[in-house]
Design a protein around this motif. Structure first.
Motif, PDB file in Angstrom:
ATOM      1  N   LYS A  67     -14.976  -5.530  -4.565  1.00  8.76           N
ATOM      2  CA  LYS A  67     -13.778  -5.009  -3.868  1.00  8.76           C
ATOM      3  C   LYS A  67     -13.366  -6.186  -2.655  1.00  8.76           C
ATOM      4  N   GLN A 108      -3.554  -5.464 -10.294  1.00  9.65           N
ATOM      5  CA  GLN A 108      -3.288  -4.134  -9.894  1.00  9.65           C
ATOM      6  C   GLN A 108      -2.045  -3.346 -10.095  1.00  9.65           C
ATOM      7  N   SER A 160     -17.197  -4.867 -10.271  1.00 11.21           N
ATOM      8  CA  SER A 160     -15.866  -4.826  -9.705  1.00 11.21           C
ATOM      9  C   SER A 160     -15.964  -5.076  -8.227  1.00 11.21           C
ATOM     10  N   PHE A 171      -5.748   1.282  -3.607  1.00 13.15           N
ATOM     11  CA  PHE A 171      -5.140   1.308  -4.933  1.00 13.15           C
ATOM     12  C   PHE A 171      -5.873   2.328  -6.097  1.00 13.15           C
ATOM     13  N   CYS A 172      -6.680   3.007  -5.690  1.00 16.22           N
ATOM     14  CA  CYS A 172      -7.460   3.710  -6.642  1.00 16.22           C
ATOM     15  C   CYS A 172      -6.733   4.347  -7.679  1.00 16.22           C
ATOM     16  N   ASP A 173      -6.899   4.125  -8.831  1.00 17.11           N
ATOM     17  CA  ASP A 173      -6.242   4.987 -10.059  1.00 17.11           C
ATOM     18  C   ASP A 173      -6.927   6.294 -10.528  1.00 17.11           C
ATOM     19  N   CYS A 208     -10.762   2.645  -2.072  1.00 16.10           N
ATOM     20  CA  CYS A 208      -9.798   1.401  -2.328  1.00 16.10           C
ATOM     21  C   CYS A 208      -8.292   2.158  -2.205  1.00 16.10           C
ATOM     22  N   SER A 214      -8.478  -4.584  -0.286  1.00 17.85           N
ATOM     23  CA  SER A 214      -8.675  -3.332  -1.053  1.00 17.85           C
ATOM     24  C   SER A 214      -8.830  -2.041  -0.024  1.00 17.85           C
ATOM     25  N   LYS A 231       0.815  -1.271   0.151  1.00 20.09           N
ATOM     26  CA  LYS A 231       0.092   0.170  -0.148  1.00 20.09           C
ATOM     27  C   LYS A 231       0.834   1.404  -0.041  1.00 20.09           C
ATOM     28  N   VAL A 286      -9.872  -6.769  -9.120  1.00 18.35           N
ATOM     29  CA  VAL A 286      -8.405  -6.248  -9.119  1.00 18.35           C
ATOM     30  C   VAL A 286      -7.555  -7.166  -8.299  1.00 18.35           C
ATOM     31  N   ASP A 332      -4.103  -8.060  -6.287  1.00 17.92           N
ATOM     32  CA  ASP A 332      -2.921  -7.578  -5.932  1.00 17.92           C
ATOM     33  C   ASP A 332      -1.876  -8.762  -5.303  1.00 17.92           C
TER      34      ASP A 332
END
Length: 257
Positions: free
Chosen positions: A145, A217, A143, A64-66, A62, A149, A2, A188, A190
């Motif tokens: 979670k 991810q 999607s 890892f939110c892009d 999340c 996440s 993270k 997603v 990881d």
């Protein structure tokens, strides 16, 4: 790991609208972070030219939110449903992707979807599936979670708790699936350690294996390439499908793609 730094832990009002009535409520405008025409880079419709409409605001966080500009620090402008319909019509593109943030918490979303479809457009909704406003779409890109996440509880205690409470309402997801013409379930991933949880969620949703997509991810070609060998193998062993992120390969990790 993270590694994403989110310095502001707040609960903007637009991110708390999460009941079915909120998204169904009459609204003539939505908070939009960006709109653009591009190629779909993920899932069943990879390579399809599409109009993307990204709403701003999310009821999850999340780590890892892009698209933090639509979740952690939501930004955007108010745009009317009529203007969005006009934008799609003027583009000449018949595939529309509604994404976020979390599009299903946006007031007026059901009206926007219904009017887009009535105009002959194919509508994909990209959603975490945490709320059901009573929407029907052509492709539900669901999607769910996973436990991993959640944001770091030490840095974001309130959001870690809310995220855990909201992230996996199986009955809500099943209703969204029933209402959609077609569904793809996209995880997603990881770590390989998440596979047992993925298998459990797939069983709870009762979806066929070939509608399940596993996506690494990552926000760089190097990260995608590193994950592909082990993740693609795990997907194939279960009859799932591997999901690349072609928009990163085509354009890099940038907005408007």
């Amino acid at each position: 790991m993270k590694s994403v730094d989110h310095s502001v832990d707040v609960l903007p009002a637009e991110n708390l609208a999460e009941t079915p009535g909120d998204a169904r409520a009459s609204a003539s405008s939505l908070l939009i972070s960006e709109t653009f025409v591009s190629l779909q880079g993920e899932g069943e419709l990879t390579g399809t030219e599409s109009v993307f409409i990204r709403t701003s605001g999310c009821n999850l966080r999340c780590w890892f939110c892009d698209t933090p500009y639509a979740s952690w620090k939501p930004e955007g402008t108010s745009q009317s449903i009529d203007s969005l319909l006009h934008l799609v019509a003027e583009s000449g593109v018949k595939h529309v992707v509604l994404t976020g943030g979390e599009p299903l918490i946006a007031k007026g979303m059901v009206s926007l979807v219904d009017q887009l479809r009535a105009a002959g457009n194919h509508v994909t909704i990209e959603t975490a599936g945490t709320v059901d406003p009573g929407v029907s779409c052509d492709l539900l890109s669901l999607s769910p979670k996973l436990r991993a996440s959640a944001p770091d509880a030490a840095d974001h205690a309130r959001w870690a708790k809310l995220h855990a409470e909201r992230r996996l309402p199986i009955d809500t997801m099943k209703q969204l699936i029933r209402s959609a013409k077609a569904t793809q379930v996209k995880f997603v991933v990881d770590s390989s350690e998440e596979m047992a949880e993925i298998d459990e969620v797939v069983g709870q949703l009762a979806v066929p294996a070939d509608s399940v997509w596993l996506m690494p991810q990552g926000i760089s070609v190097e990260q995608l390439d590193a994950a592909r060998p082990w993740l693609e193998s795990l997907a194939e062993s279960r009859g799932y499908r591997y999901c690349d992120r072609m928009q990163i390969r085509w354009y890099g990790n940038r907005r408007g793609t």
